[in-house]
Design a protein around this motif. Structure first.
Motif, short mmCIF file in Angstrom:
data_model
loop_
_atom_site.label_atom_id
_atom_site.label_comp_id
_atom_site.label_asym_id
_atom_site.label_seq_id
_atom_site.Cartn_x
_atom_site.Cartn_y
_atom_site.Cartn_z
N UNK A 34 0.94 -1.13 -0.01
CA UNK A 34 0.03 0.04 -0.02
C UNK A 34 0.72 1.16 0.09
N UNK A 35 0.44 2.19 -0.57
CA UNK A 35 0.82 3.73 -0.66
C UNK A 35 0.63 4.37 0.68
N UNK A 36 1.76 4.57 1.47
CA UNK A 36 1.33 5.24 2.84
C UNK A 36 2.34 6.44 3.01
N UNK A 37 2.02 7.43 3.08
CA UNK A 37 3.11 8.44 3.14
C UNK A 37 4.15 8.55 4.15
N UNK A 38 3.93 8.07 5.55
CA UNK A 38 4.81 7.95 6.58
C UNK A 38 5.79 6.71 6.17
N UNK A 39 5.35 5.68 5.47
CA UNK A 39 6.37 4.57 5.09
C UNK A 39 7.00 5.14 4.15
N UNK A 40 6.60 5.89 3.07
CA UNK A 40 7.41 6.16 1.96
C UNK A 40 8.50 7.30 2.48
N UNK A 41 7.92 8.30 3.29
CA UNK A 41 8.91 9.39 3.38
C UNK A 41 9.90 9.12 4.52
N UNK A 47 9.21 1.53 -2.68
CA UNK A 47 8.81 0.58 -3.65
C UNK A 47 7.12 0.84 -3.48
N UNK A 48 6.68 1.45 -2.59
CA UNK A 48 5.24 1.57 -2.37
C UNK A 48 4.63 2.32 -3.55
N UNK A 49 5.65 3.18 -4.00
CA UNK A 49 4.88 4.32 -5.10
C UNK A 49 4.34 3.48 -6.19
N UNK A 50 5.10 2.08 -6.58
CA UNK A 50 4.66 1.36 -7.71
C UNK A 50 3.89 0.20 -7.27
N UNK A 51 4.27 -0.40 -6.32
CA UNK A 51 3.57 -1.71 -6.05
C UNK A 51 2.09 -1.34 -5.61
N UNK A 52 1.67 0.07 -5.04
CA UNK A 52 0.40 0.32 -4.78
C UNK A 52 -0.66 0.36 -5.86
N UNK A 53 0.26 0.59 -6.90
CA UNK A 53 -0.51 0.56 -8.29
C UNK A 53 -0.93 -0.79 -8.81
N UNK A 54 -0.89 -1.52 -8.25
CA UNK A 54 -1.21 -3.03 -8.71
C UNK A 54 -2.03 -3.77 -7.61
N UNK A 55 -2.45 -2.91 -6.87
CA UNK A 55 -3.35 -3.33 -5.62
C UNK A 55 -4.71 -2.59 -5.64
#
Length: 281
Positions: A34-41, A47-55
């Motif tokens: 999942x795309x989540x701001x805290x875990x990305x920043x 990788x969440x910037x990409x993987x979230x697009x397939x969920x």
């Protein structure tokens, strides 16, 4: 529209369906992508910037995105080739998520999933290349040009952000749409001269609204100018209200997902199921 389809288009649809089904059945896999701001920043889990697009959150969410992709992607891949099609798809996916990341950079709990940003980019690339392409739906039997669909898409996204009545990531839609259109024009700059008017009809209002979304979000608070004149709060207070309302919705979805992890999906109430169902990109 249906006469063209490409190998990469089919591979992407299969990948979305396969990964989304795994996410439906495995909350831990869903959470990991999942795309989540805290875990990305803060967690640097880029990788969440990409993987979230397939969920996707639900079957309807997945079906609508894949159906839209099916209608538009084959023409792009057939006209530009697989390499440029993939550039538009992945570029739009990342562009949409990066815009959402910037807008919600102060909300570490904001989260989203879905291919909507990528699909939006493919749609707007098609508008740049084939603005006169006619579309038709069962509910609307009269064909209409692709640029009209794009303009309607922008207006719907503006309404969705303004109304704050759903959990759809309209910001990512707009970001993906802009990136897809700009990549298509960069690949074939002559289209900017051939299709100037339809491109500007969808590009200018989208850029203006993204500017407002980034720099003047208080203008989008429900009630708009009337709300501002009536209560005359500080602009920063209005921005805070806008962000707080968005955060509250996201935190509720996080709570439901945590409950599924602990107690299983059967433990959800009808209201919780509906909330999760409505959480889309």
């Amino acid at each position: 529209m249906l006469e063209n389809f490409g190998i990469l288009e089919i591979i992407i649809i299969i990948a979305n369906v396969t990964i989304s089904i795994k996410g439906f059945n495995d909350p831990s896999a869903f959470e990991a992508g999942t795309f989540q701001v805290g875990k990305v920043l803060m967690g640097k889990e880029y990788h969440r910037l990409l993987t979230s697009g397939f969920l996707h959150v639900s079957w309807p969410h997945l079906f609508f995105n894949m159906l839209s992709l099916y209608f538009f992607a084959g023409n792009i891949e057939g006209y530009l080739g697989p390499l440029y099609f993939m550039l538009i798809y992945i570029g739009s996916l990342l562009g949409g998520n990066l815009l959402a990341l910037f807008i919600h950079r102060n909300d570490p709990y904001y989260r989203a999933v879905g291919a909507s940003g990528a699909v939006s980019g493919v749609i707007f690339a098609a508008i740049a290349l084939f603005p006169g392409m006619e579309l038709g739906f069962i509910m609307i039997p009269i064909p209409f040009p692709a640029w009209a669909f794009g303009l309607g898409f922008v207006l719907y996204s503006i309404y969705g952000i303004r109304a704050q009545r759903d959990n759809i990531g309209h910001e990512a839609h707009l970001g993906g749409a802009i990136v897809g259109l700009l990549i298509a024009v960069a690949i074939m700059p002559e289209m900017l001269l051939e299709n100037t008017l339809p491109i500007l009809l969808v590009l200018i209002p989208t850029l203006i609204f993204i500017f407002i979304l980034i720099y003047k979000p208080h203008l989008l608070v429900s009630g708009g100018k009337q709300f501002y004149q009536y209560y005359a709060p500080d602009k920063d207070d209005m921005d805070h209200q806008y962000n707080a309302a968005k955060k509250a919705k996201v935190e509720e979805v996080n709570r439901i997902l945590d409950k599924i992890s602990r107690e299983g999906e059967e433990s959800l109430t009808e209201d919780e199921k509906q909330t999760l169902e409505n959480f889309r990109k």
